[in-house]
Motif scaffolding. Structure first.
Motif, mmCIF file in Angstrom:
data_model
loop_
_atom_site.group_PDB
_atom_site.id
_atom_site.type_symbol
_atom_site.label_atom_id
_atom_site.label_comp_id
_atom_site.label_asym_id
_atom_site.label_seq_id
_atom_site.Cartn_x
_atom_site.Cartn_y
_atom_site.Cartn_z
ATOM 1 N N VAL A 555 110.455 115.325 96.986
ATOM 2 C CA VAL A 555 110.152 115.063 98.388
ATOM 3 C C VAL A 555 108.635 115.178 98.602
ATOM 4 O O VAL A 555 107.994 116.122 98.134
ATOM 5 C CB VAL A 555 110.903 116.047 99.314
ATOM 6 N N GLY A 556 108.080 114.169 99.281
ATOM 7 C CA GLY A 556 106.644 114.148 99.549
ATOM 8 C C GLY A 556 105.853 113.268 98.603
ATOM 9 O O GLY A 556 104.685 112.944 98.874
ATOM 10 N N ASP A 557 106.465 112.858 97.491
ATOM 11 C CA ASP A 557 105.773 111.985 96.541
ATOM 12 C C ASP A 557 105.584 110.592 97.130
ATOM 13 O O ASP A 557 106.456 110.074 97.839
ATOM 14 C CB ASP A 557 106.565 111.850 95.241
ATOM 15 N N THR A 558 104.457 109.977 96.809
ATOM 16 C CA THR A 558 104.219 108.578 97.177
ATOM 17 C C THR A 558 104.722 107.699 96.034
ATOM 18 O O THR A 558 104.391 107.939 94.870
ATOM 19 C CB THR A 558 102.728 108.317 97.415
ATOM 20 N N VAL A 559 105.534 106.685 96.359
ATOM 21 C CA VAL A 559 106.084 105.813 95.320
ATOM 22 C C VAL A 559 105.710 104.364 95.597
ATOM 23 O O VAL A 559 105.469 103.965 96.738
ATOM 24 C CB VAL A 559 107.622 105.947 95.238
ATOM 25 N N LYS A 560 105.660 103.594 94.516
ATOM 26 C CA LYS A 560 105.401 102.159 94.606
ATOM 27 C C LYS A 560 106.710 101.397 94.432
ATOM 28 O O LYS A 560 107.669 101.911 93.865
ATOM 29 C CB LYS A 560 104.417 101.729 93.514
ATOM 30 N N ALA A 561 106.737 100.166 94.893
ATOM 31 C CA ALA A 561 107.903 99.312 94.671
ATOM 32 C C ALA A 561 108.105 99.136 93.173
ATOM 33 O O ALA A 561 107.143 99.022 92.412
ATOM 34 C CB ALA A 561 107.714 97.954 95.344
ATOM 35 N N ASP A 562 109.367 99.155 92.750
ATOM 36 C CA ASP A 562 109.778 99.014 91.344
ATOM 37 C C ASP A 562 109.481 100.252 90.498
ATOM 38 O O ASP A 562 109.635 100.219 89.282
ATOM 39 C CB ASP A 562 109.127 97.787 90.682
ATOM 40 N N GLN A 563 109.085 101.360 91.114
ATOM 41 C CA GLN A 563 108.853 102.599 90.366
ATOM 42 C C GLN A 563 110.191 103.263 90.036
ATOM 43 O O GLN A 563 111.105 103.306 90.868
ATOM 44 C CB GLN A 563 107.982 103.554 91.177
ATOM 45 N N GLU A 564 110.325 103.814 88.825
ATOM 46 C CA GLU A 564 111.528 104.553 88.441
ATOM 47 C C GLU A 564 111.560 105.877 89.202
ATOM 48 O O GLU A 564 110.569 106.607 89.222
ATOM 49 C CB GLU A 564 111.550 104.813 86.937
ATOM 50 N N VAL A 565 112.692 106.180 89.811
ATOM 51 C CA VAL A 565 112.787 107.402 90.617
ATOM 52 C C VAL A 565 113.900 108.335 90.154
ATOM 53 O O VAL A 565 113.927 109.507 90.527
ATOM 54 C CB VAL A 565 112.993 107.049 92.114
ATOM 55 N N LEU A 566 114.837 107.820 89.316
ATOM 56 C CA LEU A 566 116.013 108.622 88.982
ATOM 57 C C LEU A 566 116.665 108.038 87.731
ATOM 58 O O LEU A 566 116.600 106.832 87.492
ATOM 59 C CB LEU A 566 116.980 108.603 90.173
ATOM 60 N N ILE A 567 117.311 108.900 86.910
ATOM 61 C CA ILE A 567 118.081 108.455 85.743
ATOM 62 C C ILE A 567 119.552 108.722 86.023
ATOM 63 O O ILE A 567 119.935 109.848 86.376
ATOM 64 C CB ILE A 567 117.663 109.195 84.455
ATOM 65 N N LEU A 568 120.359 107.683 85.875
ATOM 66 C CA LEU A 568 121.794 107.769 86.149
ATOM 67 C C LEU A 568 122.559 107.500 84.854
ATOM 68 O O LEU A 568 122.321 106.492 84.185
ATOM 69 C CB LEU A 568 122.187 106.732 87.205
ATOM 70 N N GLU A 569 123.466 108.402 84.473
ATOM 71 C CA GLU A 569 124.289 108.192 83.276
ATOM 72 C C GLU A 569 125.611 107.541 83.684
ATOM 73 O O GLU A 569 126.321 108.036 84.562
ATOM 74 C CB GLU A 569 124.586 109.514 82.571
ATOM 75 N N ALA A 570 125.933 106.423 83.030
ATOM 76 C CA ALA A 570 127.214 105.754 83.245
ATOM 77 C C ALA A 570 127.663 105.181 81.924
ATOM 78 O O ALA A 570 126.870 104.564 81.206
ATOM 79 C CB ALA A 570 127.076 104.648 84.288
ATOM 80 N N MET A 571 128.922 105.390 81.550
ATOM 81 C CA MET A 571 129.464 104.902 80.286
ATOM 82 C C MET A 571 128.637 105.414 79.110
ATOM 83 O O MET A 571 128.407 104.732 78.126
ATOM 84 C CB MET A 571 129.501 103.370 80.276
ATOM 85 N N LYS A 572 128.146 106.660 79.207
ATOM 86 C CA LYS A 572 127.329 107.302 78.177
ATOM 87 C C LYS A 572 125.938 106.680 78.035
ATOM 88 O O LYS A 572 125.202 107.016 77.124
ATOM 89 C CB LYS A 572 128.029 107.284 76.815
#
Length: 606
Positions: A555-572
């Protein structure tokens, strides 16, 4: 104990269930028992909270030297999804053989022989048998070029997976020191005539034993095993009755009947096999109830030592043998399918045959999608598998490429359903496959597709010199001990970082609690329901169901469009989630470890 339960029961047999069978396995006198590798180490930690090394050591203690214990290894990838250094491969092979392993079946998902060299070397160095597998696969059915395309000189691609291709792989592996060669038909796609030709061809040019591994899913399994036996194969892989057929391997009981008629002595104690089946029938019921919450129809009970076959069924066995000896593929397949139908084994699965995927991959995809409550994705994802596979260089579908291609097909199906372009969402492992980090694919990947997926056009191999070991921190909650306290635990952490971290942490915390004479940790109370968040800005939503494994912003970070913000695990697979919007992170609405559905709001950007 490995492929049977992995293919048909999502690898959920626990140690107590296995212990009930072990005295009879010791008496059965099989040449080898496959008990480890594949999905077993991951699943016993992930779902059963058990130690994979204990699984191997317990079976070895019970069976001793009666049968060689076998594990399935993915070459340089071992049991994980990343290419490993020689140091890790060395440590893994040494510990596995010291724990009782006799045979390591080594394969590479791309049939890239360079990727099996190190494992062959270390397995043999520590006294094990190197069983090198050539992964069988088929060429896609390419559409006919249009008239315009033909006028422009465009032709259908030439076949890649020819008999010469498979023989070349077998000869290369034998030259590296393989003790035996396995024709590994993980999808069950090899018909009787083809396997007979390959067995004869490989035995003509290679002087070491040849094994044949297949599945029954598309309806060829039993017929192809019979054809391989008639053609002179040395070893075949089977399952015991109640774990056989369907997505599994053919039943040893049916192979026994064929071999009796052919005058071949299996050397197996079939009375002990009958006792194994008494236990497996009950375990089958337990797994159906606990894993699938259903009662799958089981095959009709059969003991070849005591049950007399009806005359018309006995005649089918004779007809199948006669057809196999004449290389009559249709006759062999027809008779064997009628035999399996009589005993109540599952009918051929046309969906799997057309999609060209392994039975184990299919059953695991079903189980994982059920867990994610996203079952409706499965049919379309299966339709997309051939397209994704071709784009990625035509890899054979075997772990890990089967999981990588399967998970990417799921991503593409979700993209399509949401009106996005295919490959909008792609796993880190798919990117690495296309990039070249898993090795050389059977056909070259289009540089423009590689640029679209990876941002580079040149094939880029994985550089093991840049490999970084997983962190091994001290655990204050467990009295300050290390997360991995010995070499075997370090190896688990390297091969299965996310799963092993949770497993080892839980293990150490429980051990510490026991030493402090405290009561076992009670189940954590259910978390209070989160209050409904008020959202006024733009949101980053989950493009597919999965588990949050890492937050890349706060919270509070400045982000750019297309920046990676999170890693989601699905199907390993690890999926990088990006923001479509520039701004400041106002809210993060999820936590690491949280399971989220499709379209769940993850982050608010304002």
């Amino acid at each position: 104990m490995r492929d049977g339960q992995q293919s048909s029961f999502a690898t959920r047999m626990n140690q107590a269930q296995i212990d009930r069978c072990l005295p009879f396995y010791k008496d059965a006198n099989f040449y080898a028992m496959e008990v480890w590798g594949g999905a077993v180490p991951d699943s016993v930690m992930r779902y059963l909270n058990e130690n994979p090394w204990t699984r191997l050591e317990t079976i070895h203690k019970a069976v001793g030297g009666v049968s060689k214990l076998t594990a399935l290894s993915r070459g340089r990838n071992l049991f994980g999804y990343a290419p490993y250094t020689d140091e890790i491969i060395d440590g893994f092979c040494r510990n596995a053989i010291e724990s009782g392993l006799g045979i390591m079946r080594i394969f590479d998902a791309l049939n890239d022989v360079d990727n099996v060299k190190s494992t062959i070397k270390y397995v043999k160095q520590y006294g094990g048998i190197a069983d090198c597998a050539v992964c069988y696969t088929v060429d896609p059915k390419y559409p006919e070029p249009s008239l315009f395309a033909r006028l422009m000189g465009k032709k259908k691609p030439q076949p890649v997976f020819t008999d010469a291709y498979f023989l070349d792989k077998a000869k290369q592996m034998a030259a590296l020191g393989a003790d035996m060669i396995t024709i590994k038909d993980m999808s069950g796609l090899i018909p009787p005539r083809r396997v007979a030709d390959l067995v004869r061809l490989i035995k003509q040019h290679v002087s070491i034993p040849v094994d044949f591994h297949t599945h029954c899913t598309p309806g060829y399994g039993l017929a192809s095993v019979l054809a391989a036996i008639v053609a002179g194969v040395d070893v075949v892989d089977t399952n015991c009755w109640y774990f056989a057929g369907g997505t599994g391997a053919p039943a040893i009981e049916l192979v026994y009947v064929f071999c009796q008629k052919l005058g071949i002595d299996l050397g197996v104690n079939m009375e002990a096999v009958a006792k194994i089946n008494v236990e497996l029938r009950e375990i089958r019921k337990e797994l159906n109830k606990s894993v699938f919450n259903t009662e799958k129809t089981e095959p009709k009970a059969f003991n070849p030592l005591t049950d007399k076959l009806p005359a018309e069924i006995d005649a089918l066995f004779d007809a199948a043998i006669k057809a196999a000896q004449a290389d009559d593929e249709e006759g062999t397949t027809d008779a064997c399918r009628k035999i399996e139908a009589y005993f109540g084994f599952p009918a051929p699965n046309e969906l799997v045959r057309k999609a060209e995927i392994p039975g184990g991959m299919y059953s695991n995809m079903v189980a994982q999608l059920q867990q994610l409550k996203a079952e409706e994705i499965l049919p379309r994802a299966m339709e997309l598998i051939p397209t994704v596979r071709l784009d990625a260089g035509l890899p054979p579908l075997v772990t890990p490429t089967s999981q990588i291609v399967g998970a990417q097909a799921v991503n593409c199906a979700l993209d399509e359903k949401a009106g996005r372009a295919m490959y909008t969402n792609r796993s880190a492992q798919f990117v690495n496959l296309v990039k070249g980090e898993y090795g050389k694919t059977p056909v070259k990947i289009d540089p423009e597709f590689r640029f679209k997926i990876c941002g580079i056009r040149e094939e880029t191999p994985y550089d093991t010199s840049k490999y970084q070991m997983q962190p091994n921190p001290e655990l204050p909650e467990a009295g300050g001990v290390k997360l991995a306290g010995n070499e075997k635990e370090v190896l688990l952490l390297e091969l299965f970082p996310m799963v092993a971290k949770k497993f080892l942490t839980d293990l150490k915390v429980k051990a510490y609690a026991a030493t402090q004479a405290e009561k076992a940790v009670a189940e954590a109370p259910k978390a209070e329901e989160k209050p409904q968040a008020v959202i006024t800005g733009n949101t980053v939503n989950a493009p597919l169901p999965g588990r949050v494994i890492e937050l890349l912003v706060k919270v509070g970070d400045t982000v750019k469009a297309d920046q990676e913000v999170l890693i989601l695990e699905a199907m390993k697979m690890e999926n990088s989630i990006t923001t479509d919007y520039a701004g400041v992170v106002k809210q993060i609405l999820v936590e690491p470890g949280e399971i989220v559905p499709t379209d769940a709001v993850l982050i608010e950007v304002e």
